[in-house]
Every structure is written in C-alpha cells, then in structure tokens.
Motif scaffolding. Structure first.
Motif, PDB file in Angstrom:
ATOM      1  N   MET A  70      42.722  50.422  49.887  1.00 40.35           N
ATOM      2  CA  MET A  70      41.430  49.725  49.920  1.00 40.35           C
ATOM      3  C   MET A  70      40.389  50.642  50.548  1.00 40.35           C
ATOM      4  O   MET A  70      40.661  51.340  51.518  1.00 40.35           O
ATOM      5  CB  MET A  70      41.563  48.420  50.710  1.00 40.35           C
ATOM      6  CG  MET A  70      40.282  47.601  50.822  1.00 40.35           C
ATOM      7  SD  MET A  70      39.729  46.851  49.278  1.00 40.35           S
ATOM      8  CE  MET A  70      40.853  45.456  49.155  1.00 40.35           C
ATOM      9  N   LEU A  71      39.187  50.635  49.973  1.00 36.52           N
ATOM     10  CA  LEU A  71      38.087  51.467  50.454  1.00 36.52           C
ATOM     11  C   LEU A  71      37.791  51.168  51.919  1.00 36.52           C
ATOM     12  O   LEU A  71      37.767  50.005  52.341  1.00 36.52           O
ATOM     13  CB  LEU A  71      36.852  51.194  49.596  1.00 36.52           C
ATOM     14  CG  LEU A  71      35.586  51.983  49.901  1.00 36.52           C
ATOM     15  CD1 LEU A  71      35.782  53.450  49.531  1.00 36.52           C
ATOM     16  CD2 LEU A  71      34.411  51.392  49.131  1.00 36.52           C
ATOM     17  N   ASP A  72      37.575  52.223  52.713  1.00 31.23           N
ATOM     18  CA  ASP A  72      37.240  52.051  54.121  1.00 31.23           C
ATOM     19  C   ASP A  72      35.976  51.215  54.242  1.00 31.23           C
ATOM     20  O   ASP A  72      34.978  51.466  53.554  1.00 31.23           O
ATOM     21  CB  ASP A  72      37.029  53.424  54.767  1.00 31.23           C
ATOM     22  CG  ASP A  72      36.784  53.320  56.260  1.00 31.23           C
ATOM     23  OD1 ASP A  72      37.504  52.550  56.917  1.00 31.23           O
ATOM     24  OD2 ASP A  72      35.855  53.991  56.751  1.00 31.23           O
ATOM     25  N   GLY A  73      36.003  50.221  55.126  1.00 29.40           N
ATOM     26  CA  GLY A  73      34.879  49.311  55.278  1.00 29.40           C
ATOM     27  C   GLY A  73      35.089  47.981  54.587  1.00 29.40           C
ATOM     28  O   GLY A  73      34.274  47.065  54.745  1.00 29.40           O
ATOM     29  N   CYS A  74      36.164  47.870  53.798  1.00 26.62           N
ATOM     30  CA  CYS A  74      36.512  46.616  53.122  1.00 26.62           C
ATOM     31  C   CYS A  74      37.667  45.936  53.848  1.00 26.62           C
ATOM     32  O   CYS A  74      38.477  46.587  54.510  1.00 26.62           O
ATOM     33  CB  CYS A  74      36.907  46.868  51.667  1.00 26.62           C
ATOM     34  SG  CYS A  74      35.595  47.557  50.649  1.00 26.62           S
ATOM     35  N   THR A  75      37.755  44.629  53.698  1.00 23.23           N
ATOM     36  CA  THR A  75      38.841  43.856  54.291  1.00 23.23           C
ATOM     37  C   THR A  75      39.889  43.563  53.227  1.00 23.23           C
ATOM     38  O   THR A  75      39.605  42.830  52.271  1.00 23.23           O
ATOM     39  CB  THR A  75      38.322  42.530  54.868  1.00 23.23           C
ATOM     40  OG1 THR A  75      37.258  42.795  55.789  1.00 23.23           O
ATOM     41  CG2 THR A  75      39.438  41.774  55.585  1.00 23.23           C
ATOM     42  N   PRO A  76      41.098  44.114  53.345  1.00 22.19           N
ATOM     43  CA  PRO A  76      42.112  43.864  52.313  1.00 22.19           C
ATOM     44  C   PRO A  76      42.751  42.493  52.464  1.00 22.19           C
ATOM     45  O   PRO A  76      42.685  41.869  53.532  1.00 22.19           O
ATOM     46  CB  PRO A  76      43.135  44.972  52.580  1.00 22.19           C
ATOM     47  CG  PRO A  76      43.030  45.223  54.053  1.00 22.19           C
ATOM     48  CD  PRO A  76      41.568  45.015  54.399  1.00 22.19           C
ATOM     49  N   TRP A  77      43.378  42.019  51.390  1.00 28.21           N
ATOM     50  CA  TRP A  77      44.222  40.844  51.490  1.00 28.21           C
ATOM     51  C   TRP A  77      45.476  41.229  52.283  1.00 28.21           C
ATOM     52  O   TRP A  77      46.037  42.313  52.061  1.00 28.21           O
ATOM     53  CB  TRP A  77      44.652  40.366  50.096  1.00 28.21           C
ATOM     54  CG  TRP A  77      43.641  39.565  49.347  1.00 28.21           C
ATOM     55  CD1 TRP A  77      43.561  38.204  49.286  1.00 28.21           C
ATOM     56  CD2 TRP A  77      42.573  40.057  48.533  1.00 28.21           C
ATOM     57  NE1 TRP A  77      42.517  37.820  48.478  1.00 28.21           N
ATOM     58  CE2 TRP A  77      41.887  38.941  48.004  1.00 28.21           C
ATOM     59  CE3 TRP A  77      42.123  41.336  48.190  1.00 28.21           C
ATOM     60  CZ2 TRP A  77      40.796  39.050  47.159  1.00 28.21           C
ATOM     61  CZ3 TRP A  77      41.023  41.463  47.356  1.00 28.21           C
ATOM     62  CH2 TRP A  77      40.367  40.326  46.856  1.00 28.21           C
ATOM     63  N   PRO A  78      45.947  40.378  53.189  1.00 25.52           N
ATOM     64  CA  PRO A  78      47.217  40.674  53.850  1.00 25.52           C
ATOM     65  C   PRO A  78      48.329  40.846  52.816  1.00 25.52           C
ATOM     66  O   PRO A  78      48.335  40.190  51.773  1.00 25.52           O
ATOM     67  CB  PRO A  78      47.454  39.436  54.724  1.00 25.52           C
ATOM     68  CG  PRO A  78      46.077  38.877  54.956  1.00 25.52           C
ATOM     69  CD  PRO A  78      45.318  39.151  53.691  1.00 25.52           C
ATOM     70  N   GLU A  79      49.269  41.720  53.100  1.00 27.47           N
ATOM     71  CA  GLU A  79      50.305  42.056  52.124  1.00 27.47           C
ATOM     72  C   GLU A  79      51.107  40.840  51.679  1.00 27.47           C
ATOM     73  O   GLU A  79      51.514  40.743  50.524  1.00 27.47           O
ATOM     74  CB  GLU A  79      51.231  43.125  52.698  1.00 27.47           C
ATOM     75  CG  GLU A  79      52.076  43.828  51.644  1.00 27.47           C
ATOM     76  CD  GLU A  79      51.238  44.520  50.574  1.00 27.47           C
ATOM     77  OE1 GLU A  79      51.636  44.483  49.391  1.00 27.47           O
ATOM     78  OE2 GLU A  79      50.166  45.083  50.918  1.00 27.47           O
ATOM     79  N   VAL A  80      51.316  39.894  52.599  1.00 25.78           N
ATOM     80  CA  VAL A  80      52.099  38.707  52.230  1.00 25.78           C
ATOM     81  C   VAL A  80      51.380  37.915  51.143  1.00 25.78           C
ATOM     82  O   VAL A  80      52.018  37.359  50.239  1.00 25.78           O
ATOM     83  CB  VAL A  80      52.382  37.826  53.478  1.00 25.78           C
ATOM     84  CG1 VAL A  80      51.079  37.305  54.089  1.00 25.78           C
ATOM     85  CG2 VAL A  80      53.319  36.687  53.132  1.00 25.78           C
ATOM     86  N   PHE A  81      50.034  37.875  51.188  1.00 23.68           N
ATOM     87  CA  PHE A  81      49.280  37.168  50.154  1.00 23.68           C
ATOM     88  C   PHE A  81      49.260  37.986  48.861  1.00 23.68           C
ATOM     89  O   PHE A  81      49.394  37.430  47.766  1.00 23.68           O
ATOM     90  CB  PHE A  81      47.855  36.903  50.629  1.00 23.68           C
ATOM     91  CG  PHE A  81      47.753  35.825  51.665  1.00 23.68           C
ATOM     92  CD1 PHE A  81      47.569  34.499  51.298  1.00 23.68           C
ATOM     93  CD2 PHE A  81      47.854  36.119  53.009  1.00 23.68           C
ATOM     94  CE1 PHE A  81      47.474  33.497  52.244  1.00 23.68           C
ATOM     95  CE2 PHE A  81      47.763  35.127  53.972  1.00 23.68           C
ATOM     96  CZ  PHE A  81      47.574  33.812  53.590  1.00 23.68           C
ATOM     97  N   ALA A  82      49.088  39.294  48.989  1.00 24.77           N
ATOM     98  CA  ALA A  82      49.087  40.144  47.796  1.00 24.77           C
ATOM     99  C   ALA A  82      50.416  40.031  47.058  1.00 24.77           C
ATOM    100  O   ALA A  82      50.446  39.944  45.824  1.00 24.77           O
ATOM    101  CB  ALA A  82      48.810  41.588  48.191  1.00 24.77           C
ATOM    102  N   ASP A  83      51.512  40.031  47.804  1.00 28.84           N
ATOM    103  CA  ASP A  83      52.835  39.883  47.179  1.00 28.84           C
ATOM    104  C   ASP A  83      52.947  38.540  46.467  1.00 28.84           C
ATOM    105  O   ASP A  83      53.522  38.450  45.367  1.00 28.84           O
ATOM    106  CB  ASP A  83      53.931  40.009  48.235  1.00 28.84           C
ATOM    107  CG  ASP A  83      54.089  41.422  48.757  1.00 28.84           C
ATOM    108  OD1 ASP A  83      53.583  42.357  48.104  1.00 28.84           O
ATOM    109  OD2 ASP A  83      54.705  41.600  49.829  1.00 28.84           O
TER     110      ASP A  83
END
Length: 453
Positions: free
Chosen positions: A1-14
């Motif tokens: 994920m681009l620096d400065g963005c908030t990613p989805w937690p991995e558990v949600f992405a999975d």
C-alpha cells in the motif's frame, strides 16, 4: 500500500479474498481481458468517434508508453481534470497501465481544490484541457507548477479539429514541460507487474468547507464495487450506458458507470454537453439501456420529453444520486434507482418507490451509533458507520482527519443520520443482507454530509 494510505487489516483482506470479492486483477488488466474477449465490439462512443474494445485497449497501450517516454514513472501521481470525452477514459486507463496513480478532479474544480490535490499527492503531472468553458486550465497548471517543484509534466487536451494555441511542446521558466495530449503516443513496451491491492487512483471528497479529501481506491476494492453495482443494476454484456456530464463524477465513473459498463462488455456513450435534448436523442440513436442523472436535471428531462419525440423504449434503468423521482420513471416507462454514491466507497441503493435504502454489499458492516459511539436501539436515529470490502479505511496523508472520520476499529463515520427499519413483511429489523436504512442529512464538523434517501 502506498505510504500515507491506511490499508485494510490482513484479516479483513483475507476474508474478502476468500469470499471472492477481491479477485487479484488490476483494472487495466481487466480492460486487457475485455479486449481479448470482445475485441471487435463497440466499447466507447462520442459523436462520430466509435472505438472497439481492441481499439480502446490499443490506444491505452500506446498512450501508456507515451507517458513513460515523456518522463512519468511508476508510483508518481498525476492530476486528471478532463471533460466528458473519450480521452478521459483512455487517459485514466493509460496512466494506470503506466504504473502512475491518477488523481481525479472534476473539471469544474478551480485552483484552490486542484492545487491542494496536487500539493498533498506531490503530483508529478497534470492532464487537463487548455481552456474549457472559458477557464484557462493550462494557466492554472502553470501557476501550480511555479509554486510546487514536483509538478513538471503538463499534458493539454485540445478538442478534435483544433490545434494548441501554445505551439505544442514547450517549457516554462520553472522547468515544467508542456505536451499536447494528442501527441502522447509510443510503441507499447513490456507490461508492468503490479499487485491488485495497490492504489489504482484517488477520488476527491469535499467537506462542507470545500476542502478536498483524497480517497485512495485500490484495484481490488474498486473492481468489486463496479462488479457488484453492475449486478444490482442488471447491467450485462451488450447493454449501453449513457455517461452524462451533468451527473456526479463518482456515480458515472464506477456505480457501475463507465468502468462497470466496460468490465461487463457493454457500450459507453459519452454525451458532450449533457443537455436533455442531446441525451434524449442519444438514448434513441444508441439504444441506451442505463444512465445516471443529477437530481437537478430531472425536471429538465421531464420538460423536454414531449418536444423531443425520441423513442426511449430501450431505456431500462435511470440512477439518481439521492433523489426520489417516481414521476420520471413513469414518464420514461423504466425503473428508477436512487443511489448514494460516496467516494469513500459506501453505496446505498433503493427503488424510487421505496422509502428506504439497502447497502450494495452483503458484507457491508453497518452500525448506527450515538454521540458516544454506542449502538442505538432499533428504530432510533444515530450516525451511520460502515466498513466493508469497498469502503476505505482512511484518507491519504490525513492522520488528524482520519482520527475524526474513522473509528479505532475501522468504521467510516459517514456523517449521515440513519436508523434501521423493518423490511416489508417482517416484524423486526434485519442488519445483514436485506438491511434497509432510513437516512437523513446532517452536517457536522469533520464529517461528510450525505443527502437523505
């Protein structure tokens, strides 16, 4: 994920991948696949311009190579501010294919909003008209480039059969280079390898003061949104979508809009002016099946209908952003779908005849909370909070804003007042799959305002 963005937690992405919502395809790869599948079919229409899927994909490939030849590099951000012309679609996909990240600004935005978007994203490029509706976009870009040293590439669009009044290629005293957009063309080179969880582009969301908030959308989450929205609109292969410039950009881009229509194998027809007379004539000529309208133009359509004499028998669905218009559906003999489309991702849909709305996704997690963040009782009003496979977890480079706009567990605070209501034929509210929401507008400091269903 681009620096400065908030990613989805991995558990949600999975979870979203396991459910099939996120399928690991970039948006430009999806277009490439459509070109292989639908090659000779018409993809994009405006005026005398008609592009097949193969031609559209070829234009995208060559423009992407041209952007790289002119110095744009993967990961750089590029502000895109084009009117409703084929070059908007071609440029958007070409920038994505070149590995850059478009920052979509409506063509009506002026220096304060565009400069803010360029500064926050440190945009290396700008794509816009030289002049549009009497406004000097090229001059605006030059002013921004003079203040911010990262903006060093400006690509100017000229309408067909016109030449650049600036003599084509140029460099200004600040060192910014100017190129006619029509000259951006080069032999395609090797495709980039990218992940679908990367940021595909930025949308702009404004608060009540008009300050732009930059919304990062990934390939995975946006591909899911347009696919699910196409299903909700019964948009399929061979259908025809009219993109009217009077409609809200978020709606026409991907709810399902232009991208959803292309991904479904349909035809996108772009209106040049968006006047009711032009749009009604296009519905007849191109056998349009779907379109999106701004609430303010509905009465103009109704006024123009008797005089137009257009055959509108092909039209099946009209989307309206936050407005009820059963009268329009009756006059056009088609379905009307009311839509709340937020750049942050939330999409709420309702037939014109129903007083309530439903979230797009069965995996939208909805809460109605009081001022202390606690869930309110059934039927009581509160603030609408949402998270899901297409709703972002944060704005770009906005930690203070994110602290106000998102809860600690990742729910987006929409700023809308809502309540759970019972679906017809049931005695209790249902919070999943067949959830209905009763929504009213609210304006709060730090929150978005949403017009009510």
């Amino acid at each position: 994920m681009l620096d400065g963005c908030t990613p989805w937690p991995e558990v949600f992405a999975d979870r979203y991948r396991a459910a099939g919502h996120w399928r690991g395809h970039t948006l430009d790869d999806l277009l490439r696949g459509c070109a292989l599948l639908y090659g000779s079919r018409t993809a994009l229409v405006q005026g005398d311009t008609r592009l097949t899927y193969a031609q559209l994909n070829r234009r995208v490939e060559r423009m992407a190579a041209g952007f790289r030849l002119r110095g744009l590099r993967p990961g750089q951000r590029v502000v895109v501010q084009l009117p409703n012309v084929p070059e908007l679609v071609i440029t958007a996909f070409a920038l994505v294919r070149a590995g850059t990240i478009p920052v979509f600004c409506p063509v009506t935005h002026r220096e304060p909003q565009v400069s803010h978007a360029a500064r926050v994203t440190e945009a290396a490029g700008y794509v816009g008209p030289s002049v549009h509706d009497g406004f000097d976009h090229r001059g605006m870009a030059a002013d921004i480039a003079a203040r911010w040293p990262f903006l060093r590439r400006v690509f100017t669009y000229e309408p067909p059969h016109t030449a650049s009044p600036y003599g084509g290629l140029a460099t200004d005293p600040s060192g910014c280079h100017y190129f006619p957009l029509g000259s951006i063309d080069a032999p395609p080179d090797r495709p980039l390898v990218r992940s679908a969880d990367e940021v595909a582009f930025f949308l702009v969301s404004a608060d009540s003061a008009g300050t732009p908030r930059l919304v990062p959308r990934t390939h995975d989450d946006y591909a899911y949104q347009v696919r699910a929205a196409a299903e909700s609109a019964a948009l399929a292969e061979g259908d025809v979508y009219l993109a009217a410039p009077s409609a809200e950009f978020t709606l026409t881009l991907g709810c399902p809009g232009i991208i959803g229509t292309l991904m479904a194998g349909g035809i996108v027809v772009q209106a040049e002016t968006g006047t009711p007379a032009e749009c009604l004539a296009l519905v007849e000529r191109e056998r349009v099946t779907h379109t999106s309208l701004a609430p303010g133009v509905v009465r103009h359509w109704l006024r123009e209908l008797p005089a137009s004499g257009a055959d509108l028998g092909s039209l099946r669905l009209v989307q309206l952003d936050g407005a009820s218009a059963e009268e329009l559906g009756t006059a056009l003999a088609c379905h009307v779908q009311r839509v709340h489309a937020m750049p942050e991702g939330l999409l709420i849909l309702a037939p014109a005849s129903e007083p309530h709305g439903r979230p797009l996704s069965p995996d939208d997690e909805i809460r109605i909370a009081d001022t202390e963040g606690k869930d309110v009782p059934e039927g009581e009003p509160g603030e609408l909070l949402v998270r899901g496979p297409y709703t972002v977890r944060g704005y770009y480079r906005a930690s203070d804003l994110n602290a106000r706009s998102f809860t600690d567990d990742g729910y987006f605070r929409t700023g809308a007042v809502a309540r759970f209501t019972s679906p017809a034929g049931t005695g209790t509210s249902v919070k999943t799959r067949c959830l209905r929401l009763d929504i009213a507008p609210r304006r709060d400091e730090g929150h978005r305002s949403v017009s009510g269903i």
